[in-house]
Design a protein around this motif. Structure first.
Motif, short mmCIF file in Angstrom:
data_model
loop_
_atom_site.label_atom_id
_atom_site.label_comp_id
_atom_site.label_asym_id
_atom_site.label_seq_id
_atom_site.Cartn_x
_atom_site.Cartn_y
_atom_site.Cartn_z
N ASN A 218 0.85 -1.19 0.00
CA ASN A 218 0.00 0.00 0.00
C ASN A 218 0.89 1.23 0.00
O ASN A 218 1.86 1.29 0.75
CB ASN A 218 -0.90 0.01 1.24
N PRO A 220 1.03 5.65 -0.20
CA PRO A 220 0.31 6.92 -0.19
C PRO A 220 0.42 7.56 -1.57
O PRO A 220 1.50 7.55 -2.17
CB PRO A 220 1.08 7.76 0.85
N ASN A 221 -0.69 8.06 -2.10
CA ASN A 221 -0.69 8.58 -3.48
C ASN A 221 0.37 9.66 -3.70
O ASN A 221 0.92 9.78 -4.80
CB ASN A 221 -2.06 9.14 -3.85
N GLU A 244 -9.51 3.32 1.25
CA GLU A 244 -9.08 4.49 2.01
C GLU A 244 -8.56 5.56 1.06
O GLU A 244 -7.69 5.29 0.23
CB GLU A 244 -8.00 4.08 3.00
N TRP A 247 -4.78 6.58 -0.87
CA TRP A 247 -3.88 5.42 -0.86
C TRP A 247 -4.15 4.52 -2.06
O TRP A 247 -5.28 4.44 -2.53
CB TRP A 247 -4.07 4.61 0.42
N SER A 248 -3.10 3.84 -2.53
CA SER A 248 -3.24 2.88 -3.62
C SER A 248 -2.56 1.57 -3.26
O SER A 248 -1.66 1.54 -2.43
CB SER A 248 -2.59 3.41 -4.90
N SER A 249 -3.00 0.52 -3.95
CA SER A 249 -2.35 -0.78 -3.80
C SER A 249 -1.48 -1.01 -5.05
O SER A 249 -1.93 -0.81 -6.17
CB SER A 249 -3.44 -1.85 -3.69
#
Ligand code: ATP
Ligand code: ZN
Length: 284
Positions: A218, A220-221, A244, A247-249
């Motif tokens: 994960n 943070p963008n 959320e 945030w990205s996976s």
């Protein structure tokens, strides 16, 4: 038509050979004391043999292909094709002397009696290095030869060196490095070659997969670009939004060797929940 493959019946190459074939999706019954068996889902018959006999059997086409150590192949001097280096059965053929004997370079071997089961390879090595030594060919337990006065030195396979150590010997020269090879007869029919190609394709996928890991994390963008640039992925990583916000996976594939370094860097860049997963097969 079933392609015949010869593998070691028991010994150091047995487990890894069976494991490799099974990882290639080839199912067979390898219960003890079998001499041959048919795969249930692949046109293959498996012959279990002594490793020393495998080069000859493949050269004579009793078996079409085989798995054998480079050391044995070179010693037996049989004309076969080498299809793949398999990455297991790694060892080296080395010359060792009793610990107390001074060694000042390869000339020190001049005039010595060297015990080995690798007459051909050792003969070639001594000739190349212009050393005149006497070779005593013995078939097993070479490492005890100096202790019982049968030889001054030995030339034998080593992996960790612990056998040498317990016998009071020290390694002084590496004659060759070895690993298991997939070998084959030169005259395979078209049909046989098709099956061999299928097998090689699967072996390469298994080998590639074992060198790589699947990584999920994960990010943070705001640091996404930085994190992505740190991951040397297959092509570009997959990025999915997380529930959320902000945030990205990120999913990608990294080389096992590079993986600790990569993990540390992406962690420093704010990545969380990092999962590293083994890959079973990989086809690019
Ligand atoms: P066989 O009964 O089939 O003749 P073997 O006793 O000659 O067996 P193994 O000791 O089982 O042979 O070794 C088989 C192969 O495994 C070697 O030829 C070599 O390629 C590889 N090998 C890897 N590590 C080692 C090691 N430390 N010592 C010996 N062989 C090793
Ligand atoms: Zn053997």
């Amino acid at each position: 038509m079933a392609l015949k493959i010869a593998i070691q019946k028991s010994g150091r190459l047995y487990d890894d050979s069976v494991k490799l074939l099974k990882e290639c999706g080839i199912e067979f019954n390898n219960s003890l004391n079998r001499l041959r068996t048919e795969a249930s889902n692949f046109p293959m018959e498996i012959l279990f043999l002594r490793d020393d006999d495998i080069p000859q059997y493949v050269a004579d086409k009793v078996a079409d292909i085989g798995i054998v150590g480079e050391n044995v192949l070179l010693e037996k001097q049989k004309d076969v094709k080498i299809f793949e280096h398999l990455g297991f059965g790694k060892c080296r053929l080395s010359i060792a002397l009793p610990k107390g004997v001074k060694y000042k370079g390869i000339q020190s071997l001049d005039g010595m009696r060297i015990a080995t089961s690798y007459n051909n390879i050792l003969t070639g090595f001594l000739k190349k290095n212009k050393i005149k030594a006497e070779i005593h060919e013995i078939s097993g337990s070479v490492e005890i030869a100096p202790g019982i006065g049968l030889a001054d030195a030995i030339c034998d396979l080593v992996s960790s060196g612990s056998t040498l150590f317990t016998n009071g010997l020290k390694e002084v020269e590496t004659v060759m490095k070895s690993e298991a090879l997939l070998i084959g007869n030169h005259k395979l029919s078209k049909q046989e070659q098709v099956v061999v190609n299928k097998l090689i394709f699967r072996i390469q996928a298994v080998k590639k997969a074992s060198k790589n890991k699947y990584i999920l994390l994960n990010a943070p963008n705001k640091n996404l670009d930085k994190i992505v640039s740190l991951i040397p992925g297959m092509k570009s990583p997959t990025i999915l939004p997380l529930a959320e916000k902000g945030w990205s996976s990120v999913h990608s594939v990294v080389l096992e060797d590079e993986f600790w370094e990569v993990i540390e860097k992406i962690k420093d860049a704010g990545a969380q929940g990092i999962l590293v997963i083994p890959i079973e097969k990989m086809v690019l």
